[in-house]
Scaffold this motif. Sequence first.
Motif, PDB file in Angstrom:
ATOM      1  N   HIS A 168     -10.713  -4.323   4.725  1.00  0.00           N
ATOM      2  CA  HIS A 168     -11.172  -3.367   5.732  1.00  0.00           C
ATOM      3  C   HIS A 168     -10.953  -1.962   5.175  1.00  0.00           C
ATOM      4  N   ILE A 169     -12.034  -1.250   4.928  1.00  0.00           N
ATOM      5  CA  ILE A 169     -11.978   0.075   4.307  1.00  0.00           C
ATOM      6  C   ILE A 169     -11.806   1.115   5.398  1.00  0.00           C
ATOM      7  N   THR A 170     -10.731   1.901   5.319  1.00  0.00           N
ATOM      8  CA  THR A 170     -10.417   2.874   6.358  1.00  0.00           C
ATOM      9  C   THR A 170     -10.926   4.262   5.999  1.00  0.00           C
ATOM     10  N   PRO A 171     -11.113   5.147   6.996  1.00  0.00           N
ATOM     11  CA  PRO A 171     -11.516   6.537   6.720  1.00  0.00           C
ATOM     12  C   PRO A 171     -10.545   7.272   5.803  1.00  0.00           C
ATOM     13  N   PRO A 172      -9.200   7.119   5.975  1.00  0.00           N
ATOM     14  CA  PRO A 172      -8.300   7.803   5.024  1.00  0.00           C
ATOM     15  C   PRO A 172      -8.527   7.349   3.577  1.00  0.00           C
ATOM     16  N   LEU A 195      -9.466   9.820   0.501  1.00  0.00           N
ATOM     17  CA  LEU A 195      -8.730   9.869  -0.760  1.00  0.00           C
ATOM     18  C   LEU A 195      -9.658   9.619  -1.948  1.00  0.00           C
ATOM     19  N   LEU A 196     -10.567   8.646  -1.793  1.00  0.00           N
ATOM     20  CA  LEU A 196     -11.498   8.348  -2.876  1.00  0.00           C
ATOM     21  C   LEU A 196     -12.430   9.523  -3.135  1.00  0.00           C
ATOM     22  N   GLN A 197     -12.883  10.192  -2.031  1.00  0.00           N
ATOM     23  CA  GLN A 197     -13.755  11.350  -2.187  1.00  0.00           C
ATOM     24  C   GLN A 197     -13.022  12.517  -2.840  1.00  0.00           C
ATOM     25  N   ALA A 198     -11.739  12.700  -2.474  1.00  0.00           N
ATOM     26  CA  ALA A 198     -10.946  13.769  -3.090  1.00  0.00           C
ATOM     27  C   ALA A 198     -10.801  13.522  -4.593  1.00  0.00           C
ATOM     28  N   LEU A 199     -10.568  12.259  -4.941  1.00  0.00           N
ATOM     29  CA  LEU A 199     -10.468  11.921  -6.363  1.00  0.00           C
ATOM     30  C   LEU A 199     -11.803  12.158  -7.061  1.00  0.00           C
ATOM     31  N   ALA A 200     -12.905  11.835  -6.415  1.00  0.00           N
ATOM     32  CA  ALA A 200     -14.239  12.057  -6.982  1.00  0.00           C
ATOM     33  C   ALA A 200     -14.521  13.540  -7.170  1.00  0.00           C
ATOM     34  N   PRO A 215       0.838  -1.209   0.000  1.00  0.00           N
ATOM     35  CA  PRO A 215       0.000   0.000   0.000  1.00  0.00           C
ATOM     36  C   PRO A 215       0.868   1.253   0.000  1.00  0.00           C
ATOM     37  N   LEU A 216       0.349   2.293  -0.673  1.00  0.00           N
ATOM     38  CA  LEU A 216       1.064   3.569  -0.681  1.00  0.00           C
ATOM     39  C   LEU A 216       1.004   4.208   0.687  1.00  0.00           C
ATOM     40  N   SER A 217       2.085   4.908   1.045  1.00  0.00           N
ATOM     41  CA  SER A 217       2.028   5.706   2.259  1.00  0.00           C
ATOM     42  C   SER A 217       1.094   6.884   2.011  1.00  0.00           C
ATOM     43  N   ILE A 247      -5.814   3.578  -3.017  1.00  0.00           N
ATOM     44  CA  ILE A 247      -6.315   2.840  -1.853  1.00  0.00           C
ATOM     45  C   ILE A 247      -6.101   1.334  -1.998  1.00  0.00           C
ATOM     46  N   GLY A 248      -5.269   0.942  -2.966  1.00  0.00           N
ATOM     47  CA  GLY A 248      -4.945  -0.476  -3.105  1.00  0.00           C
ATOM     48  C   GLY A 248      -6.090  -1.334  -3.580  1.00  0.00           C
TER      49      GLY A 248
END
Length: 388
Positions: A151-155, A159-164, A17-19, A55-56
Amino acid sequence: MDEQRKGQGQPAAQDAPLSYQQALERLVEAVQALSLARDVSAIGRIVAAAARELIGAQGATVVLREGSACYFLEASAMPADWSAKRFALDSCISGRVIEQRTACAIEDVQADPRIAAESDVCRSVKSLAMVPVRSAEPLGAMAAYWRTQHHITPPEMRLLQALADATAVAMENIRVYRSLEERVRARTAELEASNRRLQHEVAERQRAEAAVRKLALTDSQTGLANRRGFFHDARQKLELAERHGLDCALLFVDVDGLKAVNDTHGHQAGDKLVGAAASVLQQTFRQSDVVGRIGGDEFAVLVVEGCDASAACSRVQQAVRRFNRHSELGFTLSLSIGVVPYSAGDALDLETLLDQADARMYRHKHAKRAARQCAPLAPAPAPLVKHL
């Protein structure tokens, strides 16, 4: 970052996973790529690649709203035929996210009762994260998928919302860009149509002006140049002959007996006689010569290049004799001619040449009358030629 991956818009194999810092850098890359996108297909490819890396996720797609339904823009994690399907907003999880404007994270897709219309997904997708593309009046939704339970984390959701959100801006840019393109095309078409109309109007005006000029310079009865037209064309020819050192000759031609024909046979017959004289002159001389009707029964001819004044007169008289042999007018065509040769350097203007040729023509006419009175059967004397 993998340069080849960035150039192709495809993710490299995700070993780890990316940092968070790496994810932000990748997000910036995606935002820059989205800012340059000019169609929704390009947006789909950019978003799918970026979401998988950020987000991998093992698959990602954009779902776009279309009225009361939605469809998958890029469905690399979906069944092959899903790209052509439309789903009612109230029957799928994508529609709920769009209509409710809220994100959702589903770690066990098979156990979640909200997955109904997408039941085919259950065979290949275990976990799902989905966010709206623009919170106010969503354009669609963005989804990331995992084939194994994740397990889907808040970060990851942020990140997904920022991309959206960046995707929403890119799509709005495309809408504006297309609107501007359409306006430019419409304006270009309008200008081209106006230009065609203008060109047509200019051409029509030029034709009308040419017609007016022709009427102003043409004798309506014979089709030859009128007095104004003759002077206009002959002056140009004389100037050209002067520059190139060419010899010329000016002929002044008068139709004999026109008044008698008018009085005896009527003006219609007189018009035919004038027309016959015009036809003979036009057929005798070249297109490069200038032939004009400068008065009721008077014509002028400017002969340019290789001109022999006596030969020019002889050609006219031969043409007259040929005409009379075949004429059915009922009367004879006769022309009196005065000729003035002109050589480059003589420095005489056209008016002077015409006056001299006119005087020679009258001498020829009087000589013919005298010849008829003295010896009616004798041939008419040759036209007088004045050598300067």
